[in-house]
Design a protein around this motif. Sequence first.
Motif, short mmCIF file in Angstrom:
data_model
loop_
_atom_site.label_atom_id
_atom_site.label_comp_id
_atom_site.label_asym_id
_atom_site.label_seq_id
_atom_site.Cartn_x
_atom_site.Cartn_y
_atom_site.Cartn_z
N UNK A 227 0.83 -1.20 0.00
CA UNK A 227 0.00 0.00 0.00
C UNK A 227 0.87 1.25 0.00
N UNK A 228 0.48 2.21 -0.84
CA UNK A 228 1.15 3.50 -0.91
C UNK A 228 0.22 4.53 -0.27
N UNK A 229 0.72 5.23 0.75
CA UNK A 229 -0.11 6.21 1.45
C UNK A 229 0.67 7.51 1.50
N UNK A 230 -0.01 8.65 1.34
CA UNK A 230 0.74 9.91 1.38
C UNK A 230 1.24 10.17 2.80
N UNK A 231 2.24 11.05 2.88
CA UNK A 231 2.89 11.34 4.15
C UNK A 231 1.97 12.17 5.05
N UNK A 232 1.03 11.50 5.69
CA UNK A 232 0.05 12.18 6.53
C UNK A 232 -0.24 11.25 7.70
N UNK A 233 -0.01 11.74 8.92
CA UNK A 233 -0.11 10.87 10.09
C UNK A 233 -1.49 10.24 10.22
N UNK A 234 -2.55 11.02 9.93
CA UNK A 234 -3.90 10.47 10.06
C UNK A 234 -4.15 9.40 9.00
N UNK A 235 -3.67 9.67 7.77
CA UNK A 235 -3.88 8.70 6.68
C UNK A 235 -3.15 7.39 6.98
N UNK A 236 -1.95 7.49 7.55
CA UNK A 236 -1.19 6.28 7.85
C UNK A 236 -1.85 5.51 8.99
N UNK A 237 -2.31 6.22 10.02
CA UNK A 237 -3.00 5.55 11.13
C UNK A 237 -4.24 4.83 10.62
N UNK A 238 -4.95 5.47 9.70
CA UNK A 238 -6.15 4.85 9.15
C UNK A 238 -5.79 3.61 8.32
N UNK A 239 -4.69 3.71 7.57
CA UNK A 239 -4.25 2.56 6.78
C UNK A 239 -3.91 1.37 7.68
N UNK A 240 -3.32 1.65 8.84
CA UNK A 240 -2.98 0.58 9.79
C UNK A 240 -4.26 -0.07 10.32
N UNK A 241 -5.21 0.76 10.71
CA UNK A 241 -6.48 0.20 11.21
C UNK A 241 -7.15 -0.65 10.15
N UNK A 242 -7.14 -0.14 8.91
CA UNK A 242 -7.78 -0.87 7.81
C UNK A 242 -7.08 -2.21 7.57
N UNK A 243 -5.76 -2.22 7.71
CA UNK A 243 -5.01 -3.46 7.47
C UNK A 243 -5.42 -4.53 8.49
N UNK A 244 -5.60 -4.13 9.74
CA UNK A 244 -6.02 -5.13 10.74
C UNK A 244 -7.46 -5.55 10.51
N UNK A 245 -8.32 -4.61 10.08
CA UNK A 245 -9.71 -4.98 9.79
C UNK A 245 -9.76 -5.98 8.65
N UNK A 246 -8.88 -5.79 7.67
CA UNK A 246 -8.89 -6.67 6.49
C UNK A 246 -8.44 -8.09 6.84
N UNK A 247 -7.66 -8.22 7.91
CA UNK A 247 -7.27 -9.56 8.35
C UNK A 247 -6.14 -10.15 7.53
N UNK A 248 -6.03 -11.48 7.57
CA UNK A 248 -4.87 -12.15 6.98
C UNK A 248 -4.87 -12.06 5.45
N UNK A 249 -3.69 -11.92 4.86
CA UNK A 249 -3.59 -11.95 3.39
C UNK A 249 -3.79 -13.38 2.87
N UNK A 250 -4.05 -13.48 1.55
CA UNK A 250 -4.24 -14.82 0.96
C UNK A 250 -2.96 -15.64 1.07
N UNK A 251 -1.82 -14.98 0.80
CA UNK A 251 -0.54 -15.67 0.99
C UNK A 251 0.50 -14.61 1.29
N UNK A 252 1.62 -15.05 1.86
CA UNK A 252 2.70 -14.11 2.16
C UNK A 252 3.61 -13.98 0.95
N UNK A 253 4.15 -12.80 0.79
CA UNK A 253 5.09 -12.56 -0.32
C UNK A 253 6.24 -13.57 -0.26
N UNK A 254 6.69 -13.89 0.97
CA UNK A 254 7.84 -14.78 1.13
C UNK A 254 7.50 -16.22 0.77
N UNK A 255 6.21 -16.49 0.54
CA UNK A 255 5.84 -17.85 0.12
C UNK A 255 5.63 -17.94 -1.39
#
Lengths: 288, 97, 553
Positions: A227-255
């Motif tokens: 995810x690319x987010x602009x340099x804005x503290x509120x936008x980044x905090x929201x992106x973090x919350x959204x990432x946890x709401x979205x839950x686990x990815x289908x697969x990890x990049x390292x796999x």
Amino acid sequence: MTAAVTDLDRLLSRKSFIELSARERTKALLDAGTWRELLGPFDRLHSPWLEMQDIVPQEDDGVVVARGLIDGQPAVVAGIESAFQGGSMGEIAGMKIAAALDLARQDHERGIPTRPVLLLETGGVRLQEANLGLAVIAEIHAAIIALRPHVPVVGIIAGLVGCFGGMSLAAALCSHLIVTPQARLGMNGPEVIEQEAGIAELDASDKRLIWSLIGGEQRAAVGLVDQLVEDDADAIAEAVRAAFRAGQPDSYRSQQIPQFLARLVAIDPALVTDGPALRALWGKGEQA
Amino acid sequence: METFTFDYPADQKATARAHVGVVGSGDLEVLLEPSPDQTAHVRINTSVDGYGQVWKNVLDRFFTRFRKAVRIEINDFGATPGMVALRLEQAVEESRQ
Amino acid sequence: MVQSLDTGTAPRSWNKRGQDKARRLAAVAPWLSGKVLPSSRIVEALEVLVHSGDRVALEGNNQKQADFLSRSLAEVDARKIHDLHLLISSISRREHLTLFEKGIARKVDFAFAGPQSLRVAQLLEDRKLEIGAIYTYVELYARMFVDLTPNIALVCAEKADAQGNLYTGPNTEDTPTIVEATAFRQGIVIAQVNELTDELPRVDIPGSWIDLVVVADRPFAIEPLFTRDPRIINELQILMGMMVIRGIYERHGVTSLNHGIGFDTAAIELLLPTYGASLGLKGKICRNWTLNPHPTLIPAIESGWVESVHCFGSEVGMEDYIRARPDVFFTGHDGSLRSNRVLCQLAGQYGVDLFIGSTLQMDPDGNSSTVTMGRLAGFGGAPNMGHDPKGRRHSTPAWLSLITADSEVVRGRKLVVQLAETYQKGGEPVIVESLDAVQVGKNANMPVAPVMIYGDDVSHVVTEEGIAYLFKADGIEERRAAIAAVAGATPVGLKANPRKTEDLRQRGIVAYPEDMGVRRGDAKRSLLAARSIEELSAWSGGLYQPPARFRTW
């Protein structure tokens, strides 16, 4: 052509995340009023190795570990302070991160759904602490892999130091990696490449070139970050919350080893010599 | 790297602690906390050698206005005297909050 | 006694310069098409057009450089052309000094030698270079119209047409002045251009003033010298900026001004839309500016603080932004900026209320200098604006506010403000007992020490400790006490007498932040309207396109 008043207000009220110190960044990501620091500067857990080498230590060894809530759920944020020794990973600094991740895993095993976030502003291993630094980076890698089946491990690279060396592998192991356009992500930093391979190979002072190769926008365009987010503290905090709401990815990049091997095979080194060429080859979906 | 210690007389009790700054280029970290005795103690680790007199000058000036019994620890990475004075003021301000 | 008119000798010629010029030009005429000389012939042509001992004005200031012509001049055969007398505002390129190493040039009159100042000192010691004098920009140009008229001018422009009309574009800067001094006294003017074109965007210099045009091998060199990255502005600079806005701009009602190029003045520019607005000062201060188009001025312009800006030169990356703001900047009918160094210096000297700039050293009397040991850096343009012009006759509230005498006949004063953090990075005190300039002047056999701004012109000194209102001080002892009171932990500052300082604060001659309602704790980077180059670009709506070296995205 004059910008509207609302635009001016927006420009004036914009809260840059890059501007913040590591401590302030950890605060910005946790729900208001919930921040509390573990092993803070007054615990004086600083590097025992730097003073022996005539280098002034920092009392938190350049890593801030904070507990609190994200979206009302328990969380731990480990933030690297890039202004201290380039965010380099020494024994104490790295162990604070590895231990935070390990304790989060233990929380999950006891039914506490602690959400882990890593702020990865680092040049990699701290050369003055050599093998101890490398060892502890390996512990961070192992701790991420052990924790990520329980909960997404969210990494953020905001800039301007970027994320390099062994810690770029830590970034790649994260379940969800967020970057700003000012971030850079790579194994070797541009200065190291120029020093080792010569200025004809890479001119580290050509910032436009560097960002076109390893900058946040490029890394997002070729699918190496999530995810690319602009340099804005509120936008980044929201992106973090959204990432946890979205839950686990289908697969990890390292796999995704076969997929990445196929992408590497597709590269003709004679043709793919710059950022735009790699984007054309690897860019996912339509280009903007 | 060089280390200095200075003591100053104090006549007020300190209660809170404060941490400001970072050990980055041209900056410093200040840790301010109550002192166990009736004296102010300052310990400085600095990356730049040979400026003991300048440190003393800066601290002498600071302690003409500040009379609390504190323990101050400074980790300095080449800050100017102006920056040192500003961080000390900020630490005092933060300890009041 | 009047000479007899019928002595039989040939009548005196009153046009020797013109005849000489005609002879020289005739020698290159076969190579020309119109006024255009093929680039490959430039060294040959210079060997014919330039004669040993000539005074040669070489265009080169701190921004744009006629570098194709200076490189070509360095290639002429020193056996044919030698002992030139160079007039150059800024010695900034290697080949400028190669001319002296090869003996092509011997004497130089200049205003600034920042990047080459060490080599200048070395060549001087080796007796390969003689200095006529070191000037401020305006003085050097002034002498081109008096006793240092150039025989040859080597200048640069963006475009020319076949008639020799020049388009100098946003970076017009010094070109018209050098050309005028040369062309109208029968000197030869050679212009390097980036390209020839049939139609110029506008004519900045008429073709009849130009003798030869040559297309350069690459576009003329230009440096983004006035771009200050807001990321590097620190809290002390912000604190000083807050003090300046509160204790000087607001207090004296400063509406017209010139800013130096330091990070501290950049901080002031970025504090106007935030801190300045919170004090209700918009429209009351900082309306009319004489300065280059600093990118850090963008937020103040966008939020409506700035009525006008006249520029010495342009700034790389600001072209499109300027073009989109013609109400603010001086622009031509083609839309691009028109700058003019001499006129902007004149405006900055007589037309504005205030000059403010940073210094590297100041002595206890307030004399300041940017000269340091082993370097002959020169003056540039700061002293042109950094003084109180005694020829000023019009009044403004700010100018009148500095009157302290109680008499029927008084004059106001320009505000000349010197900014200095008491110590430089690296531990050197800025306020010192004696300027390095004094010793440097002695070593270089200069008739007087190279002082940048004289103490008696300085009206205010600002440090992170506070403001000394020198114009209010009564006598030299009180001036010294006021400077010492803001000199912090420097040896000069330690001599301040606390009781005297208290008296000066009571009488408003010294003010500390708390005396002017400035809280040190408020001096945070979050108070800057933009904290990075990308935020400046965002303020400009994407019109400001920063050079690659300033991009971090």
